[in-house]
Design a protein around this motif. Structure first.
Motif, PDB file in Angstrom:
ATOM      1  N   CYS A 269       0.984  -1.246  -0.063  1.00  0.00           N
ATOM      2  CA  CYS A 269       0.020  -0.096   0.047  1.00  0.00           C
ATOM      3  C   CYS A 269       0.783   1.340   0.082  1.00  0.00           C
ATOM      4  CB  CYS A 269      -0.951  -0.047   1.225  1.00  0.00           C
ATOM      5  SG  CYS A 269      -0.213   0.146   2.909  1.00  0.00           S
ATOM      6  N   VAL A 270       0.299   2.210  -0.368  1.00  0.00           N
ATOM      7  CA  VAL A 270       0.871   3.706  -0.223  1.00  0.00           C
ATOM      8  C   VAL A 270      -0.202   4.774  -0.377  1.00  0.00           C
ATOM      9  CG1 VAL A 270       0.997   4.026  -2.869  1.00  0.00           C
ATOM     10  CG2 VAL A 270       3.085   5.173  -1.029  1.00  0.00           C
ATOM     11  N   ALA A 271       0.175   5.945   0.558  1.00  0.00           N
ATOM     12  CA  ALA A 271      -0.922   6.918   0.727  1.00  0.00           C
ATOM     13  C   ALA A 271      -0.077   8.014  -0.259  1.00  0.00           C
ATOM     14  CB  ALA A 271      -0.984   7.202   2.022  1.00  0.00           C
TER      15      ALA A 271
ATOM     16  N   LYS B 134      -7.992   2.311  -5.064  1.00  0.00           N
ATOM     17  CA  LYS B 134      -8.018   3.867  -4.554  1.00  0.00           C
ATOM     18  C   LYS B 134      -9.057   4.304  -3.672  1.00  0.00           C
ATOM     19  CE  LYS B 134      -6.894   8.290  -6.999  1.00  0.00           C
ATOM     20  NZ  LYS B 134      -6.861   8.736  -8.369  1.00  0.00           N
ATOM     21  N   PHE B 135      -8.636   4.477  -2.314  1.00  0.00           N
ATOM     22  CA  PHE B 135      -9.522   4.873  -1.490  1.00  0.00           C
ATOM     23  C   PHE B 135      -9.215   6.533  -1.104  1.00  0.00           C
ATOM     24  CE2 PHE B 135     -11.387   0.919  -0.275  1.00  0.00           C
ATOM     25  CZ  PHE B 135     -10.566   0.004  -0.820  1.00  0.00           C
TER      26      PHE B 135
ATOM     27  N   SER C  66     -15.827   3.728   3.159  1.00  0.00           N
ATOM     28  CA  SER C  66     -15.067   2.462   2.719  1.00  0.00           C
ATOM     29  C   SER C  66     -15.187   2.282   1.484  1.00  0.00           C
ATOM     30  CB  SER C  66     -15.807   1.109   3.377  1.00  0.00           C
ATOM     31  OG  SER C  66     -17.253   1.314   3.366  1.00  0.00           O
ATOM     32  N   ALA C  67     -15.709   3.097   0.419  1.00  0.00           N
ATOM     33  CA  ALA C  67     -15.924   2.796  -1.201  1.00  0.00           C
ATOM     34  C   ALA C  67     -14.839   3.216  -1.626  1.00  0.00           C
ATOM     35  CB  ALA C  67     -16.907   3.766  -1.301  1.00  0.00           C
ATOM     36  N   GLY C  68     -13.961   2.342  -2.417  1.00  0.00           N
ATOM     37  CA  GLY C  68     -12.962   2.444  -3.175  1.00  0.00           C
ATOM     38  C   GLY C  68     -13.326   1.985  -4.556  1.00  0.00           C
TER      39      GLY C  68
END
Ligand code: CA
Ligand code: CA
Ligand code: CA
Ligand code: CA
Length: 463
Positions: free
Chosen positions: A302-304, A322-323, A331-333
Motif C-alpha cells: 500500500c501507499v498513501a 484507490k480509497f 469504505s468505498a474504493g
C-alpha cells in the motif's frame, strides 16, 4: 546502436503516377541523430498503395515495416509528398519501440534519401529495461526474508540518506547508499516499513518510522537519529492491532487536512485498519484505531499520497484500489488497474510507491511480482497507465537482475553523487552472482525516467 539494415521493397501499384525505385544496398541509422538513411529510394506517391519492409541484419531486434500505404488521414504507413513526411504506425529500434512515428525527408535533392524522426509516441506496451547500480548487503536470514524498503532523505547531507529494509523473519535493517549496513535491529518479524518527516515528538521534529511486526501483530514505531542514522524505539507500548489474521502490509499517511499522522495496516484476508499516531505527552508515540475497511482477498502493498489524500492498496490477485486516505473517507474504493485481460498488471500486485514531481504531479509505481516488472501510472487524475519496466543485470557492475519483488520505494530528490536524480529501490527475491540471501537493489531514477519518458524533478521536497 548498430543499425545496419537490409532494405526490401514490395510494391503494389494502384495508380499509374506512383513510382518507387529501390536499391538493395543496406541503409543505415545514425542513432545519435535519429536519421534513417534510405539508399536509392524515390517515392512519388500521388496515388499509392504499397508495402515495404526494412529489416536489421546484425541484430534481430530492429524491424521497420511499412505496410499498406492507403490514405493520408488513416493510421497506416504512408508518405505525404506535400509535407514530405513519412508516417509509420510502429517502429522498433533496438530496445525502443515507438508508435505513430513521423519521419521528415531532410535531403530531397540528393540520394540516398534521408529521413529524420520528428515525432513519435512511446509504445506503452513495450517493456523497458533498466539496471541497478548498488545492491545492499544481504539480509541475515535465508529464504524469503527481505521484503519492503523505505528511503530516508537526510535533512542536511543527502548523500548520507539511508534505506530501511524489513527482514520478515526477524528484524529491520538500515543501509547507506553504498549498500553497507548501518544498523540491524532484531526486533521481530518486520514485514513492511514506511516513514514520514516532521512528526512532533517530545518537542522535537522527528522522522517517524512504522513497521508491521508479525511476531506480535503490532505496529512498531521508531524515530531516526539524524546523527547516527540509527533507529530508536519510540513506541509508548506494544501497539497490538485488531485484525483477525497476522499483521501484514503497512504504509503511512500524513493528512494535510488534519495535520495528523496515520498508519495503514492490513492482513491476508483483505482487512485494513487505519491508526492515528500521536505523541503520548511523555515523548513517546502511541496510536489509536480510527477506521476499518476491507476488500475481498489477500492484500499487502500500500501507499498513501500525502498531497492528494489518496490511499492505494494492492489486492494481490485482483488489482490496485484507490480509497480516500482520510480517516472519515468511508469504505468505498475503486480499481485503477486490474489483473484481468483489460488491465496492465500481473498478479501478485505487491509493493506500491509514489514519485512526487510536484504537489500534484508524479507517478504511482507497482511491483508486478508474477512477471518481475513494475507498472507506472500518473499520480494525478484517473491514474493513466504510462508503461512498465524490469530491472536487468548489469554485467559490468556485477549486479544481478531483480526477481520476484515484494516491496519498493522511490524518491525524487538528489541523494548526492551516487543518485543525483533520486533513486528507486526494489526488494530482490533472488540475489545471485554470487548466490546470497535476499537484498535490495538501487536504481537511479533517471534510468527509469529516460526509459519511460518520465519527468526528472529533483526540486520538489518530500520532507
Ligand atoms: Ca517474497
Ligand atoms: Ca511481500
Ligand atoms: Ca536478483
Ligand atoms: Ca547480487
Amino acid at each position: 546502436m548498430r543499425a545496419f539494415l537490409i532494405f526490401s521493397l514490395v510494391i503494389v501499384l494502384t495508380g499509374v503516377a506512383t513510382r518507387i525505385r529501390a536499391q538493395q544496398s543496406p541503409p543505415s541509422l545514425d542513432s545519435k541523430q535519429g536519421i534513417l538513411n534510405l539508399p536509392q529510394v524515390i517515392v512519388i506517391p500521388e496515388n499509392s498503395t504499397f508495402s515495404a519492409t526494412l529489416r536489421q541484419i546484425e541484430s534481430s531486434e530492429l524491424v521497420l515495416e511499412l505496410d499498406s500505404i492507403t490514405s493520408i488521414s488513416g493510421s497506416f504507413s504512408y508518405y505525404d509528398p506535400n509535407k514530405k513526411i513519412l508516417y509509420l504506425p510502429a517502429l522498433t529500434i533496438g530496445d525502443e519501440t515507438y508508435q505513430n512515428v513521423q519521419f521528415e525527408l531532410v535531403t530531397p535533392q540528393t540520394e540516398p534519401l534521408r529521413f529524420r524522426m520528428v515525432a513519435a509516441d512511446i509504445d506503452k506496451t513495450a517493456l523497458k529495461k533498466v539496471s541497478a547500480t548498488v545492491e545492499t548487503k544481504p539480509v541475515p536470514a535465508s529464504g524469503d526474508a527481505a521484503d519492503d524498503p523505505a528511503i530516508w532523505v537526510h535533512p542536511l547531507d543527502p548523500a548520507k540518506s539511508t534505506i530501511l529494509g524489513t527482514q520478515k523473519q526477524g528484524g529491520l535493517g538500515v543501509y547507506d547508499l553504498a549498500g553497507q549496513e548501518v544498523q540491524y535491529l532484531a526486533d521481530g518479524n518486520m514485514n513492511n516499513v514506511d516513514l514520514k518527516y516532521n512528526f512532533s515528538l517530545g518537542g522535537e521534529n522527528v522522522t517517524i518510522v512504522a513497521a508491521s511486526n508479525r511476531s506480535n501483530d503490532s505496529i512498531a514505531l521508531y524515530k531516526i537519529n539524524p546523527g547516527s542514522r540509527m533507529l530508536e524505539n519510540v513506541a509508548a507500548r506494544t501497539i497490538r492491532i485488531g485484525l483477525k489474521h497476522a499483521a501484514y502490509g503497512l504504509c503511512m499517511y500524513h493528512s494535510k487536512l488534519y495535520d495528523k499522522y496515520y498508519v495503514f495496516i492490513n492482513d491476508k484476508s483483505g482487512a485494513v485498519e487505519q491508526w492515528e499516531i500521536f505523541d503520548n505527552g511523555s515523548g513517546l508515540a502511541d496510536a489509536t484505531r480510527v477506521r476499518s475497511f476491507e476488500v475481498n482477498s489477500q492484500v499487502e502493498g500500500c501507499v498513501a499520497d500525502d498531497a492528494l489524500a489518496h490511499f492505494y492498496l494492492g489486492e494481490e490477485r485482483v488489482g490496485i484500489w484507490k480509497f480516500s486516505a482520510e480517516p472519515d473517507g468511508g469504505s468505498a474504493g475503486y480499481l485503477i488497474d486490474t489483473t484481468d485481460k483489460n488491465g496492465n498488471i500481473t498478479p501478485e500486485v505487491e509493493g506500491l510507491a509514489i514519485y512526487y514531481a510536484s504537489e500534484t504531479e508524479g507517478y504511482l509505481i507497482a511491483s508486478n511480482q508474477g512477471n518481475n516488472t513494475y507498472t507506472v501510472y500518473n499520480r494525478a487524475g484517473d491514474n493513466e497507465y504510462l508503461g512498465k519496466f524490469q530491472i536487468v543485470a548489469d554485467e559490468t557492475l556485477n549486479i544481478d537482475n531483480v526477481y520476484d519483488t515484494d516491496g519498493i520505494d522511490v524518491v525524487n530528490v538528489s541523494l548526492g553523487e551516487a543518485f543525483p536524480y533520486g533513486v528507486f529501490v526494489a526488494q530482490d527475491g533472488k540475489n545471485i552472482d554470487p548466490e546470497e540471501n535476499q537484498n535490495f537493489k538501487l536504481v537511479p531514477w533517471e534510468y527509469i525516467a529516460k526509459a519511460l519518458n518520465l519527468k526528472i524533478e529533483p526540486s520538489y521536497s518530500p520532507r
